[in-house]
Structure formats: structure tokens, C-alpha cells
Design a protein around this motif. Structure first.
Motif, PDB file in Angstrom:
ATOM      1  N   GLN A 143     -12.786   3.370  12.901  1.00  0.00           N
ATOM      2  CA  GLN A 143     -11.739   3.461  13.919  1.00  0.00           C
ATOM      3  C   GLN A 143     -11.856   2.337  14.946  1.00  0.00           C
ATOM      4  N   ASN A 203     -10.271  -0.797  13.570  1.00  0.00           N
ATOM      5  CA  ASN A 203      -8.814  -0.769  13.534  1.00  0.00           C
ATOM      6  C   ASN A 203      -8.217  -0.732  14.937  1.00  0.00           C
ATOM      7  N   LEU A 237      -8.367   1.652  16.993  1.00  0.00           N
ATOM      8  CA  LEU A 237      -7.964   2.990  17.438  1.00  0.00           C
ATOM      9  C   LEU A 237      -8.927   3.481  18.501  1.00  0.00           C
ATOM     10  N   ARG A 279      -3.018  -3.845  13.686  1.00  0.00           N
ATOM     11  CA  ARG A 279      -2.961  -2.750  12.712  1.00  0.00           C
ATOM     12  C   ARG A 279      -2.062  -3.070  11.529  1.00  0.00           C
ATOM     13  N   LEU A 321      -5.962   1.401   7.487  1.00  0.00           N
ATOM     14  CA  LEU A 321      -7.039   2.392   7.514  1.00  0.00           C
ATOM     15  C   LEU A 321      -6.550   3.682   6.876  1.00  0.00           C
ATOM     16  N   PHE A 375      -7.538   7.425   6.464  1.00  0.00           N
ATOM     17  CA  PHE A 375      -8.460   8.362   7.094  1.00  0.00           C
ATOM     18  C   PHE A 375      -9.128   9.291   6.091  1.00  0.00           C
ATOM     19  N   GLN A 410      -1.437  13.462   6.923  1.00  0.00           N
ATOM     20  CA  GLN A 410      -0.536  12.538   7.615  1.00  0.00           C
ATOM     21  C   GLN A 410       0.830  12.449   6.945  1.00  0.00           C
ATOM     22  N   LEU A 411       0.999  13.099   5.778  1.00  0.00           N
ATOM     23  CA  LEU A 411       2.303  13.081   5.102  1.00  0.00           C
ATOM     24  C   LEU A 411       3.271  13.944   5.885  1.00  0.00           C
ATOM     25  N   PHE A 412       4.457  13.438   6.141  1.00  0.00           N
ATOM     26  CA  PHE A 412       5.391  14.245   6.931  1.00  0.00           C
ATOM     27  C   PHE A 412       6.832  14.117   6.470  1.00  0.00           C
ATOM     28  N   ASP A 442       7.887   8.642   2.703  1.00  0.00           N
ATOM     29  CA  ASP A 442       6.625   8.668   3.416  1.00  0.00           C
ATOM     30  C   ASP A 442       5.864   7.358   3.244  1.00  0.00           C
ATOM     31  N   PHE A 469       7.085   4.612   5.452  1.00  0.00           N
ATOM     32  CA  PHE A 469       6.922   4.731   6.904  1.00  0.00           C
ATOM     33  C   PHE A 469       6.209   3.522   7.507  1.00  0.00           C
ATOM     34  N   GLY A 470       5.093   3.125   6.891  1.00  0.00           N
ATOM     35  CA  GLY A 470       4.330   1.980   7.399  1.00  0.00           C
ATOM     36  C   GLY A 470       5.134   0.692   7.374  1.00  0.00           C
ATOM     37  N   ASN A 513       7.770   0.508   9.979  1.00  0.00           N
ATOM     38  CA  ASN A 513       7.238   0.197  11.295  1.00  0.00           C
ATOM     39  C   ASN A 513       6.916  -1.282  11.434  1.00  0.00           C
ATOM     40  N   MET A 516       1.628  -1.417   3.253  1.00  0.00           N
ATOM     41  CA  MET A 516       1.683  -2.306   4.411  1.00  0.00           C
ATOM     42  C   MET A 516       1.034  -3.646   4.098  1.00  0.00           C
TER      43      MET A 516
END
Ligand SMILES: Nc1ncnc2c1ncn2[C@@H]1O[C@H](COP(=O)(O)OP(=O)(O)OP(=O)(O)O)[C@@H](O)[C@H]1O
Ligand SMILES: [Mg+2]
Lengths: 266, 280
Positions: free
Chosen positions: B51, B54, B56, B82, B87, B89, B95-97, B104, B107-108, B111, B160
Motif C-alpha cells: 500500500q 501505491n 495509498l 496509481r 495493485l 488487494f 471490490q466488484l460492484f 467492472d 472501471f479502471g 478512470n 489499466m
């Protein structure tokens, strides 16, 4: 990321205050909160503050830690102070444009802040020195007479206990999900309010999903251990008032009695 | 050079009752294209380290430069960083939503501000890399099995196209087959990017990594190429780790007087040497 949440947090050390019966602390805190509204003179507030400091000392919770709990409501304190300062009619000391500061205003503003401050400090002392489990046992025991009127006292306190127990878990989980989405480039800090609200979706969806799953697992685990509500349930640690509890009660009553009498003596 | 740490330390909940020093005085460098395994007992600070890399978490002490970006206590706006450092986890399934796997994974890249076409290409590539075929595109992530979810989550980071890919215990909780598959897919990524991964299993690290970092109680106790690390059996045992069975076997054989030209630690190599006498 989600720090500074001392309000409602337990500070686990061993002290005489921690070891009091939760009911004692609960009742005293309740009386204390009502009592604050009976105080009128600065002297009374001062003496009460000293008394509170003594309790803080006994509880072994660092004073700075308690102050951190007051920080989040600093805004309310300032707001109350400013409102009272400018909006109280009376003998004008200073005026500028439409703003007037009156003698009564200063007095009221200071008392208001002192009142709020003592209120929050006192009540956070209750949660800082009482573990969530004990707190709910205490509440259940105090409100148990209501069972006779069909009020689900046990269920309510169990719910509260579970909720309190899961605050740190959910906080940690939120932190974890936030980090995972930030690693994927999610941005929670910039943009207008709509963009920010939308940015919460990637956090809230996983959080809800895992909470629901956790809840159902917890229910299974409780049932697997034959939990079926409060009927006939006994406890490992029964609540019993001890010498120190009576002592605490007496000290509180005498101390508050003296404070209430103060204006008449002096 | 991909990243460089000098005397980095990190403390959780400083100045409170719950203060924990998770990392102290960590220094190492990783160059472009290296594959590094991080191993250590539970609670030794592995996840914390990733972390930090990255951005975080911010270091409490020391200096840290990742992909050309320095990370300090007061660094802001590490979003750019980032984009270069992916990364995955520990247990990334949560983290899937989105409503579909495709969305999904997108998403990266979304962004990152990529175009629709580019995103579509990236998603397809990432899905192929982790071995999810076309039929998964429109499935809801919630319908997938544990191993498939894991792969979808990893694809979400791969899409990404990071310069540095870090994975926190990617195989934890997978069945042997799923583990094998995922490991092979990671093997396929070797050399294409800088790969850093955490594992509890020496066997796994030995199979994939070129170099191994061993953490214990927040300090870096070993940093060696795979070929040499298992000579440190004593030290590894001290910090609660074991060496692969094959490495152990060869160590015993050596003690018995057998002579081998180099160290062997994976099953494939070991078998070759023992059955076919291929010692080189
Ligand atoms: N969010 C946190 N708050 C406080 N302490 C933490 C937090 N996360 C980790 N720690 C502490 O920091 C230390 C290192 O934790 P870390 O998660 O980095 O270990 P790890 O090597 O990844 O372990 P594991 O193999 O179990 O995943 C541990 O002692 C842990 O208790
Ligand atoms: Mg970890």
C-alpha cells in the motif's frame, strides 16, 4: 482515513471508573446531563468542571483523547457562541452596523459553550469507560421494567449491541474498499456534488453486499448456538451493584447538591 | 529503476493506544521488468508495504520513489502514480460492484480517461490474460464462482496496463486447480512488466519470482535471488517460514555427499535432475 472518531469509542484500560457497574454510570450520566441545565452561575460550572476533571483522572483516559472527541462538534460550539453573542438583547457594550454585543450576550454565550462542552465531555466519558457490551447490558437491565408493557427490551439492546460492535468492523471495511477502488483510479475528492455522490457507488455497493452477507452469517452463527431471544437467558457476568457503585452514587449526589447550593452560600 | 525505498517506516494509529509499527527501516530497489516475491509471517507488514508503494499509505519516515514519483508524508494527488502502479488487494473480490464483468473491468480504464474503443480493447485483452472467455462479459460479477471473481478483479487492474503490477496474495483461498491456472497466467506476465507479489507459500514464490524479499516483524531480513535464498534455511525457519520440499530434499542429499552444480527448488527441475540426471 476514517480517524478521529472518539465519540462513542471505548478506551480499554483498567480503572475504578471502568470497573463501575454500567447501570451506575448510566444513571449518573443521565442525572449529570439533567443537572447541567439547572446550573446558572459561572462558579457552578467551574466547580463541576473540576469535579469532571477528577473523574477523568480516575478513569485513566488521557484528557487529550477526550478533547479529540470534542473536536468534531467544535463547529456547533462556535455557532452557539456566535449566535448567543450577537442575538441576545440587553445592555449594549459594542455595536457595529447591525451587530450588537450585549453584556447579557457575552454571559449567555459563555454559559452556552460551557454547558455544551461539559455535556459532551461528560457523556463521552460514559462511552469511553464502558465497553459496548456492558453498555447494552446496563441499558437492558435499566429498561427491563418496560418488558411488562410488551416493549422488546432485550431485542432492542441486542440490536444496539450488535450495531456498536460492528462500527469498527464496518469502518475498517469501508477503508479497505475505498483503497481498493482508489487503486483502480477512483477519485472521491474532486468534482461537484453530483460527481462525488456518483463516486460513492463503487464503495457503497460492495459495502452493502458484504454487510448483508455478514448479517446473515451472524444470524446463522447465533442460531447455531441456540440463541432464541431474551426469554430465560442467563448471563456469564450478572450485573451486581458493589460498594464502589454505592459510593459513586453518594459522591455524585453530595457533590451535585453542593454545586446547586453554591449560589445561596456565596 | 522502477522503485526505490530508503529507510522507509510506517506506523498505524500513531500516538494512540493502538499504535503499531508495521514497517521500520526498509530499504531496497527493484528495477524495471523484475519479478519479485515478498514473503513473511502473518502480520509481518507485507500488505502495508504494497500500500505504501501505491501511495495509498504515506511513509512516516525515509524516502520512497515509485515510477519516478516521490511519495512523502505530504504527497497529494497520487492519482497519476496509481495509473502506472496497479495493485490487486488481498481477497479483491469485494471490490466488484458493477452490473456486468465487462463494466467492472472497464472501471479502471474509464478512470484513466481512455476512449470507448480503447477501453473495449483493454477489457478484451485483460479478460484473455486471466483466462475469462467471452461468455463472461455480460454476467453479473455476483454470479461468478470465487476463483472467477478473483480473476475478474485481477483483470480489472490489468486493464489499466500498469508499468508495475502488485498482487497481494493472489492465490489465497483458491483451490489447487485455480491456483495453478492463476500462477501460470502470472508466469505469462513475467518480463512484460515489473511484477511484485505477496505469498505465504515458498513453493509459489520459488516458482515465479527471480528475487525474494523476506519480511519479519516489519523489517526486511533477507533480499536475495531465488537460487540463493534457500541456503538460508536456518534464518527462514527462525522467522517462521519453511523452504520448499524440493529445496529441502536437495539440501539433505548434499549433506549425504551428493554433489550438484546448482540449487534446485521447483518440482519440475527436481524431477529432471533425479530421474533424468540433467544437472546443469
Ligand atoms: N488498518 C490497520 N490499523 C492498524 N493496524 C494495522 C492495520 N493494518 C495492519 N495493521 C497492523 O500492522 C501490522 C502489519 O500488517 P499487514 O497487514 O501489513 O501484515 P501482512 O504481512 O500483510 O499479514 P497477512 O499475511 O496476515 O496479510 C500488523 O501487526 C497489523 O496488526
Ligand atoms: Mg496481508
Amino acid at each position: 482515513m476514517l480517524k478521529d472518531m472518539t465519540l462513542g469509542q471505548y478506551y480499554p484500560v483498567d480503572s475504578r471508573i471502568h470497573n463501575l457497574d454500567p447501570r451506575t454510570k448510566f444513571l449518573i450520566s443521565f442525572a449529570y446531563i439533567l443537572g447541567i441545565f439547572l446550573l446558572k452561575t459561572p462558579l457552578q460550572y467551574g466547580v463541576l468542571f473540576l469535579g469532571l476533571l477528577a473523574v477523568v483522572r480516575l478513569s485513566k483516559v488521557p484528557f487529550s483523547f477526550i478533547l479529540r472527541g470534542v473536536k468534531p462538534i467544535l463547529f456547533i460550539l462556535v455557532f452557539a457562541f456566535v449566535m448567543n453573542l450577537f442575538l441576545t438583547p440587553g445592555e449594549i457594550l459594542w455595536s457595529f452596523w447591525k451587530l450588537k454585543i450585549t453584556k447579557e450576550g457575552i454571559k449567555l454565550a459563555l454559559l452556552m459553550v460551557a454547558r455544551l462542552f461539559l455535556l459532551i465531555m461528560g457523556s463521552s466519558l460514559l462511552t469511553l469507560t464502558t465497553s459496548p457490551i456492558k453498555l447494552t447490558y446496563g441499558m437492558e437491565s435499566i429498561f427491563s421494567p418496560l418488558k411488562r408493557f410488551g416493549f422488546p427490551v432485550h431485542e432492542m439492546s441486542m440490536m444496539m449491541g450488535i450495531a456498536l460492535r460492528f462500527i469498527p468492523t464496518l469502518t475498517a471495511e469501508t477503508d479497505k474498499i475505498m483503497k481498493a477502488q482508489m487503486a483502480r483510479g477512483a477519485d472521491f475528492e474532486t468534482g461537484n456534488i453530483f460527481k462525488r455522490a456518483r463516486a460513492l457507488v463503487p464503495i457503497l455497493v460492495p459495502l452493502f453486499l458484504s454487510s448483508i452477507q455478514r448479517a446473515s452469517e451472524l444470524a446463522d452463527a447465533m442460531e447455531a448456538r441456540c440463541y432464541h431471544g431474551g426469554e430465560g437467558r442467563t448471563r456469564l457476568h450478572e450485573l451486581i451493584y458493589k460498594k464502589n457503585d454505592y459510593l459513586a452514587g453518594i459522591i455524585f449526589i453530595v457533590f451535585f447538591g453542593i454545586i446547586l447550593w453554591l449560589p445561596k452560600i456565596i | 529503476m522502477s522503485l526505490k525505498l530508503e529507510n522507509v517506516s510506517y506506523v498505524y494509529n500513531p500516538d494512540s493506544l493502538y499504535e503499531t509499527t508495521a514497517l521500520s527501516d526498509i530499504s531496497f530497489e527493484i528495477s524495471q521488468g523484475e519479478t519479485v516475491g515478498i514473503i513473511g509471517h502473518t502480520g509481518s507488514g507485507k500488505s502495508t508495504l504494497l500500500q505504501l508503494l501505491n501511495g495509498l499509505l504515506r511513509p512516516d519516515g525515509g524516502s520512497l520513489v515509485v515510477a519516478g514519483t516521490p511519495i512523502t508524508k505530504s504527497s497529494k494527488n497520487l492519482a497519476e502514480l496509481r495509473k502506472k502502479v496497479g495493485l490487486v488487494f488481498q481477497y479483491p473480490e469485494y471490490q466488484l460492484f458493477e452490473e456486468s464483468v465487462e463494466k467492472d473491468i472497464a472501471f479502471g480504464p474509464k478512470n484513466q480517461g481512455l476512449s470507448e474503443e480503447e477501453i473495449a480493447i483493454r477489457v478484451s485483452e485483460a479478460m484473455a490474460l486471466v483466462g475469462l472467455d467471452h461468455s463472461y462479459r455480460d454476467k453479473s460479477p455476483m454470479e461468478l464462482s470465487g476463483g472467477e471473481k478473483r480473476r475478474a478483479a485481477i483483470a480489472g487492474v490489468l486493464a489499466m496496463k500498469p508499468e508495475i503490477l502488485m498482487l497481494d496474495e493472489p492465490t489465497a483461498g483458491l483451490d489447487p486447480q485455480g491456483r495453478e491456472k492463476l500462477l501460470n497466467q502470472l508466469m505469462g506476465l513475467k518480463g512484460k512488466l515489473t511484477l511484485i507479489f505477496i505469498s505465504h507459500s515458498m513453493e509459489e514464490v520459488a516458482k515465479i519470482a527471480d528475487r525474494i524479499l523476506v519480511l519479519s516483524k516489519g523489517t526486511l531480513v533477507l533480499d536475495k535471488p531465488v537460487e540463493e535464498i534457500f541456503e538460508e534455511e536456518e534464518l527462514l525457519r527462525e522467522v517462521g517460514l519453511d523452504i520448499p520440499v524440493v529445496a529441502k530434499l536437495f539440501a539433505r542429499l548434499r549433506e549425504q555427499g551428493c554433489d550438484y552444480k546448482r540449487n534446485y527448488y521447483t518440482l519440475e527441475e527436481g524431477l529432471k535432475v533425479l530421474l533424468e540426471g540433467e544437472d546443469a
